[in-house]
Design a protein around this motif. Structure first.
Motif, PDB file in Angstrom:
ATOM      1  N   LEU A  65       0.824  -1.214   0.000  1.00 29.42           N
ATOM      2  CA  LEU A  65       0.000   0.000   0.000  1.00 29.42           C
ATOM      3  C   LEU A  65       0.859   1.266   0.000  1.00 29.42           C
ATOM      4  CD1 LEU A  65      -2.662   1.535   0.254  1.00 29.42           C
ATOM      5  CD2 LEU A  65      -2.687   0.992   2.703  1.00 29.42           C
ATOM      6  N   TYR A  72       0.602   8.054  -5.605  1.00 28.14           N
ATOM      7  CA  TYR A  72      -0.773   8.576  -5.662  1.00 28.14           C
ATOM      8  C   TYR A  72      -0.830  10.026  -5.151  1.00 28.14           C
ATOM      9  CZ  TYR A  72      -5.470   8.818  -3.341  1.00 28.14           C
ATOM     10  OH  TYR A  72      -6.699   9.177  -2.847  1.00 28.14           O
ATOM     11  N   ASP A 109      -9.783  13.138  -0.616  1.00 25.39           N
ATOM     12  CA  ASP A 109      -8.774  13.306   0.434  1.00 25.39           C
ATOM     13  C   ASP A 109      -8.408  14.790   0.549  1.00 25.39           C
ATOM     14  OD1 ASP A 109      -8.450  10.569   1.012  1.00 25.39           O
ATOM     15  OD2 ASP A 109      -6.785  10.309  -0.394  1.00 25.39           O
ATOM     16  N   ASP A 177      -8.673   6.766   5.395  1.00 25.32           N
ATOM     17  CA  ASP A 177      -7.833   6.039   4.439  1.00 25.32           C
ATOM     18  C   ASP A 177      -6.370   6.387   4.646  1.00 25.32           C
ATOM     19  OD1 ASP A 177      -7.656   8.561   3.315  1.00 25.32           O
ATOM     20  OD2 ASP A 177      -8.560   8.032   1.396  1.00 25.32           O
ATOM     21  N   HIS A 205     -11.529   2.448   5.991  1.00 22.79           N
ATOM     22  CA  HIS A 205     -10.691   1.373   5.474  1.00 22.79           C
ATOM     23  C   HIS A 205     -10.197   0.568   6.678  1.00 22.79           C
ATOM     24  CE1 HIS A 205     -10.688   3.650   1.799  1.00 22.79           C
ATOM     25  NE2 HIS A 205      -9.774   2.899   1.211  1.00 22.79           N
ATOM     26  N   GLU A 208      -7.359  -4.106   5.129  1.00 27.16           N
ATOM     27  CA  GLU A 208      -6.822  -4.160   3.763  1.00 27.16           C
ATOM     28  C   GLU A 208      -5.457  -4.853   3.862  1.00 27.16           C
ATOM     29  OE1 GLU A 208      -5.915  -0.308   2.050  1.00 27.16           O
ATOM     30  OE2 GLU A 208      -5.585  -1.143   0.042  1.00 27.16           O
ATOM     31  N   SER A 256      -7.230  -3.875  -6.986  1.00 23.33           N
ATOM     32  CA  SER A 256      -6.386  -3.162  -6.029  1.00 23.33           C
ATOM     33  C   SER A 256      -5.618  -4.167  -5.179  1.00 23.33           C
ATOM     34  CB  SER A 256      -7.262  -2.281  -5.134  1.00 23.33           C
ATOM     35  OG  SER A 256      -6.559  -1.851  -3.991  1.00 23.33           O
ATOM     36  N   LEU A 260      -1.576  -4.381  -5.140  1.00 22.24           N
ATOM     37  CA  LEU A 260      -0.864  -4.031  -3.900  1.00 22.24           C
ATOM     38  C   LEU A 260      -0.381  -5.279  -3.164  1.00 22.24           C
ATOM     39  CD1 LEU A 260      -2.899  -0.932  -2.653  1.00 22.24           C
ATOM     40  CD2 LEU A 260      -1.006  -1.079  -4.268  1.00 22.24           C
ATOM     41  N   ASP A 287      -8.749   2.622  -6.944  1.00 25.86           N
ATOM     42  CA  ASP A 287      -7.964   3.655  -7.641  1.00 25.86           C
ATOM     43  C   ASP A 287      -7.742   3.179  -9.073  1.00 25.86           C
ATOM     44  OD1 ASP A 287      -7.102   5.443  -5.241  1.00 25.86           O
ATOM     45  OD2 ASP A 287      -6.657   3.396  -4.588  1.00 25.86           O
TER      46      ASP A 287
END
Ligand code: ADE
Ligand code: ZN
Length: 346
Positions: A65, A72, A109, A177, A205, A208, A256, A260, A287
């Protein structure tokens, strides 16, 4: 209850593409395609540390991540004006409409933009205007969910909440997140309690990359209604029962997870296991500009890898509407459209 038709394997991809669906886990900054990153950088007179689109794309090789988040946030730094935020969201809505997304709930965000001096008003106005136009021009309804960056402090989250309050009626919910490990949900217990008092819908989140314990605290301490990702829950039988019993939706993002390195390949993804356990799972793109596919690619590639069938497609699409934050009557209208689509495959 609707009787789902049996659909031959060769017609399943067409059904997946054509079925009405909602997307509940899309970071709008994660829909910024490399070409748009370069176009916005040019428009705003910014230079990028990549020679061209091809060089930027070559950097999209992630090991976890955090390796993704670094790129990102760098990509999102080209967003300066209200029109930039509008253009980004508009490009997503055009793709979503092509994928038969009838409703989308967009994460944004703000802290990654306000830290660069972009006003909250600029961000929310551009995104909100794109949502209004998506409904009128593309037939896609949309809501905005503001996320706090969990690698920052709870104090910073409180300050962001204050900045957003003038736009309260344009934001349906609050999310959490960014880098999960070392930033458990309970770090944000007080600010989530305040958001709850203010009437925001709550998601986070969790699970994950992080352990099942983070899913428990997202539920019990933040009191969220949905868990974003949550795929690590399969390691905790009691948690699986809790999620199923309380009908807590998981917004799962298979491509994703693949990119990741949460799963070594799609055939090892646990989406089927979650559905078999009676959990309200949904499929989402997270994403899409970075992970190699929008919503329909997530459906078709995951179904092919796992051998899932029409019954699971129906459940996933229905779950997406049921777990959304729209009015009950609107949910029912969307589910009727879903049933009509499946009827045409009988
Ligand atoms: N921000 C954007 N994508 C994210 C993800 N997959 N996990 C956590 N934070 C994110
Ligand atoms: Zn996400």
């Amino acid at each position: 209850m609707f009787k789902v038709p049996t659909v031959a394997a060769d017609r399943l991809p067409a059904l997946l593409r054509r079925m009405p669906k909602a997307e509940l886990h899309i970071h709008i900054e994660g829909s910024l395609e490399p070409e748009l990153i370069f176009a916005l950088a040019h428009r705003n007179g910014l230079s990028l540390p990549y020679a061209d689109v091809a060089a930027l794309k070559r950097a999209y090789a992630f090991s976890n991540l955090q390796s993704f988040l670094d790129i990102y946030y760098a990509g999102a730094s080209v967003l300066i004006t209200e029109q930039d935020f509008y253009d980004m969201a508009r490009a997503y809505f055009v793709k979503a409409a092509q994928d038969r997304v009838l409703h989308a709930e967009l994460f944004f965000d703000p802290q990654t933009h306000t830290a660069r001096g972009v006003p909250m008003r600029t961000i929310v106005s551009g995104l909100h205007r794109a949502c209004v136009d998506a409904r009128a021009e593309l037939g896609v309804s949309a809501l905005l969910i503001m996320c706090f960056l969990r690698h920052l402090s709870e104090e910073a989250a409180f300050a962001t909440l204050e900045e957003a309050l003038p736009f309260r009626d344009q934001i349906v919910g609050i999310g959490l997140d960014s880098g999960e490990l070392g930033n458990p949900p309970e770090k944000f217990a007080k600010v989530f309690a305040r958001c709850r008092q203010l009437g925001f819908r709550l998601v986070a989140h969790a699970g994950e990359e992080g352990p099942p314990a983070y899913v428990w605290t997202a539920l019990d301490e933040l009191k969220v209604e949905r868990i974003d990702h949550g795929v690590q829950s399969t390691h905790d039988a009691a948690l699986m029962q809790r999620l199923a019993r309380d009908r807590i939706a998981l917004t799962v993002c298979p491509l994703s997870n693949l990119k990741l390195c949460v799963f070594p390949d799609l055939a090892r993804h646990t989406l089927g296991q979650l559905l078999d356990a009676g959990i309200v799972a949904t499929v989402n793109s997270d994403d899409p500009a970075y992970f190699g596919g929008y919503l329909n690619s997530n459906f078709t590639e995951t179904f092919a890898a796992l051998g899932l069938k029409a019954a699971q497609a129906y459940t996933l699409a229905r779950n997406s509407f049921e777990a959304s934050f729209i009015e009950p009557a609107a949910k029912q209208a969307y589910i009727r459209q879903l049933d009509e689509c499946f009827e045409t495959f009988r």
